[in-house]
Design a protein around this motif. Structure first.
Motif, PDB file in Angstrom:
ATOM      1  N   UNK A 103       0.802  -1.164   0.017  1.00 35.36           N
ATOM      2  CA  UNK A 103       0.099  -0.053  -0.100  1.00 35.36           C
ATOM      3  C   UNK A 103       0.955   1.365   0.045  1.00 35.36           C
ATOM      4  N   UNK A 104       0.279   2.140  -0.701  1.00 37.29           N
ATOM      5  CA  UNK A 104       1.237   3.627  -0.676  1.00 37.29           C
ATOM      6  C   UNK A 104       1.249   4.078   0.665  1.00 37.29           C
ATOM      7  N   UNK A 105       2.252   4.713   1.079  1.00 40.72           N
ATOM      8  CA  UNK A 105       2.262   5.184   2.726  1.00 40.72           C
ATOM      9  C   UNK A 105       1.378   6.272   2.776  1.00 40.72           C
ATOM     10  N   UNK A 106       1.227   7.117   1.706  1.00 39.62           N
ATOM     11  CA  UNK A 106       0.395   8.234   1.760  1.00 39.62           C
ATOM     12  C   UNK A 106      -1.260   8.023   1.772  1.00 39.62           C
ATOM     13  N   UNK A 107      -1.638   6.635   1.570  1.00 36.51           N
ATOM     14  CA  UNK A 107      -2.767   6.058   1.613  1.00 36.51           C
ATOM     15  C   UNK A 107      -3.523   5.872   2.996  1.00 36.51           C
ATOM     16  N   UNK A 108      -3.369   6.709   3.970  1.00 39.54           N
ATOM     17  CA  UNK A 108      -3.679   6.623   5.379  1.00 39.54           C
ATOM     18  C   UNK A 108      -4.796   5.885   5.842  1.00 39.54           C
ATOM     19  N   UNK A 109      -6.034   6.330   4.963  1.00 32.56           N
ATOM     20  CA  UNK A 109      -7.163   5.637   5.349  1.00 32.56           C
ATOM     21  C   UNK A 109      -7.085   4.197   5.173  1.00 32.56           C
ATOM     22  N   UNK A 110      -6.701   3.919   3.957  1.00 33.31           N
ATOM     23  CA  UNK A 110      -6.511   2.247   3.584  1.00 33.31           C
ATOM     24  C   UNK A 110      -5.458   1.743   4.498  1.00 33.31           C
ATOM     25  N   UNK A 111      -4.613   2.303   5.082  1.00 31.55           N
ATOM     26  CA  UNK A 111      -3.452   1.916   5.902  1.00 31.55           C
ATOM     27  C   UNK A 111      -4.440   1.251   7.183  1.00 31.55           C
ATOM     28  N   UNK A 112      -5.056   2.287   7.434  1.00 36.22           N
ATOM     29  CA  UNK A 112      -5.799   2.315   8.812  1.00 36.22           C
ATOM     30  C   UNK A 112      -6.813   1.122   8.584  1.00 36.22           C
ATOM     31  N   UNK A 113      -7.325   0.954   7.640  1.00 36.55           N
ATOM     32  CA  UNK A 113      -8.474  -0.287   7.367  1.00 36.55           C
ATOM     33  C   UNK A 113      -7.595  -1.470   7.645  1.00 36.55           C
ATOM     34  N   UNK A 114      -6.587  -1.514   6.977  1.00 32.28           N
ATOM     35  CA  UNK A 114      -5.472  -2.809   6.978  1.00 32.28           C
ATOM     36  C   UNK A 114      -5.389  -3.191   8.292  1.00 32.28           C
ATOM     37  N   UNK A 115      -4.948  -2.091   9.187  1.00 26.37           N
ATOM     38  CA  UNK A 115      -4.464  -2.281  10.550  1.00 26.37           C
ATOM     39  C   UNK A 115      -5.799  -2.824  11.355  1.00 26.37           C
ATOM     40  N   UNK A 116      -6.792  -2.241  11.098  1.00 28.07           N
ATOM     41  CA  UNK A 116      -7.965  -2.801  11.939  1.00 28.07           C
ATOM     42  C   UNK A 116      -8.426  -4.278  11.553  1.00 28.07           C
ATOM     43  N   UNK A 117      -8.047  -4.718  10.348  1.00 30.52           N
ATOM     44  CA  UNK A 117      -8.126  -6.239   9.816  1.00 30.52           C
ATOM     45  C   UNK A 117      -7.167  -6.968  10.414  1.00 30.52           C
ATOM     46  N   UNK A 118      -5.961  -6.423  11.022  1.00 26.11           N
ATOM     47  CA  UNK A 118      -4.830  -7.171  11.800  1.00 26.11           C
ATOM     48  C   UNK A 118      -3.620  -7.214  10.900  1.00 26.11           C
ATOM     49  N   UNK A 119      -3.610  -6.355   9.788  1.00 23.89           N
ATOM     50  CA  UNK A 119      -2.459  -6.386   9.199  1.00 23.89           C
ATOM     51  C   UNK A 119      -1.373  -5.512   9.958  1.00 23.89           C
ATOM     52  N   UNK A 127       8.028   4.637  -1.353  1.00 22.18           N
ATOM     53  CA  UNK A 127       6.698   5.043  -0.527  1.00 22.18           C
ATOM     54  C   UNK A 127       5.748   3.857  -0.173  1.00 22.18           C
ATOM     55  N   UNK A 128       6.161   2.716  -0.650  1.00 20.90           N
ATOM     56  CA  UNK A 128       5.340   1.591  -0.458  1.00 20.90           C
ATOM     57  C   UNK A 128       5.595   0.963   0.738  1.00 20.90           C
ATOM     58  N   UNK A 129       4.394   0.427   1.440  1.00 22.39           N
ATOM     59  CA  UNK A 129       4.533  -0.340   2.777  1.00 22.39           C
ATOM     60  C   UNK A 129       4.031  -1.731   2.497  1.00 22.39           C
ATOM     61  N   UNK A 130       4.768  -2.557   2.694  1.00 22.20           N
ATOM     62  CA  UNK A 130       4.200  -4.152   2.804  1.00 22.20           C
ATOM     63  C   UNK A 130       3.583  -4.440   4.058  1.00 22.20           C
ATOM     64  N   UNK A 131       2.753  -5.027   4.089  1.00 24.09           N
ATOM     65  CA  UNK A 131       2.053  -5.299   5.382  1.00 24.09           C
ATOM     66  C   UNK A 131       1.667  -6.828   5.293  1.00 24.09           C
ATOM     67  N   UNK A 132       1.545  -7.440   6.521  1.00 30.98           N
ATOM     68  CA  UNK A 132       1.129  -8.974   6.698  1.00 30.98           C
ATOM     69  C   UNK A 132       0.098  -9.449   7.422  1.00 30.98           C
ATOM     70  N   UNK A 133      -0.575 -10.186   7.168  1.00 32.59           N
ATOM     71  CA  UNK A 133      -1.806 -10.575   8.096  1.00 32.59           C
ATOM     72  C   UNK A 133      -1.488 -12.011   8.502  1.00 32.59           C
ATOM     73  N   UNK A 134      -1.364 -12.200   9.685  1.00 31.47           N
ATOM     74  CA  UNK A 134      -1.213 -13.749  10.042  1.00 31.47           C
ATOM     75  C   UNK A 134      -2.754 -14.363  10.357  1.00 31.47           C
ATOM     76  N   UNK A 135      -2.952 -15.363   9.653  1.00 30.35           N
ATOM     77  CA  UNK A 135      -4.197 -15.869   9.462  1.00 30.35           C
ATOM     78  C   UNK A 135      -4.421 -16.864  10.529  1.00 30.35           C
ATOM     79  N   UNK A 136      -5.260 -16.762  11.753  1.00 28.60           N
ATOM     80  CA  UNK A 136      -5.283 -17.779  12.835  1.00 28.60           C
ATOM     81  C   UNK A 136      -6.730 -18.633  12.415  1.00 28.60           C
ATOM     82  N   UNK A 137      -6.820 -19.630  12.941  1.00 25.05           N
ATOM     83  CA  UNK A 137      -7.954 -20.856  12.656  1.00 25.05           C
ATOM     84  C   UNK A 137      -9.071 -20.402  13.195  1.00 25.05           C
TER      85      UNK A 137
END
Length: 137
Positions: A103-119, A127-137
């Protein structure tokens, strides 16, 4: 600043065609949202990459890279969140342990959405941020 090429040209650049060429291989999954008239208004997808063909959000060969697109006129109404929950569920049911994205580091609304989902942020390149979501069962 250089002018961005038309979409039909942009999709076939070396940087982007890897995201759609030969679609349907093992590890590919997509969900499409349509409005009441049946018109596509959003999509979310993931795809596995090998290190030598890696995408922008590549983490490793076992973690699919996720992408999402929502038409401007339907943004901000919860569709992106619904699509993200659905694709995470698909990844879980297909036994993936994680999903990554860029995600583009300037896209703060989208970054916040991803964080609320656990990324969580796992890397930066330009300017690119790589994010990871660990999936639990």
């Amino acid at each position: 600043m250089a002018k961005k090429p038309p979409l039909d040209e942009l999709l076939y650049t070396d940087e982007l065609k890897k995201y759609h060429q030969n679609w349907g291989r093992k590890g590919d999954k997509a969900l499409i949202a349509v409005d009441n008239a049946g018109t596509p208004v959003g999509a979310v997808w993931y795809r596995l990459f090998r290190r030598e063909e890696r995408g922008y959000g590549y983490v490793n060969d076992d973690t699919p890279e996720l992408g999402i697109a929502i038409k401007k006129e339907v943004r901000g109404k919860g569709l992106g969140t619904k699509l993200m929950h659905s694709i995470i569920g698909e990844a879980r049911s297909n036994s993936f342990k994680a999903l990554s994205l860029s995600v583009d580091g300037n896209n703060t609304n989208t970054i916040e959405l991803y964080r609320t989902l656990g990324f969580e942020e796992v890397g930066r390149e330009g300017t690119s941020i790589t994010m990871l979501l660990k999936i639990t069962r």
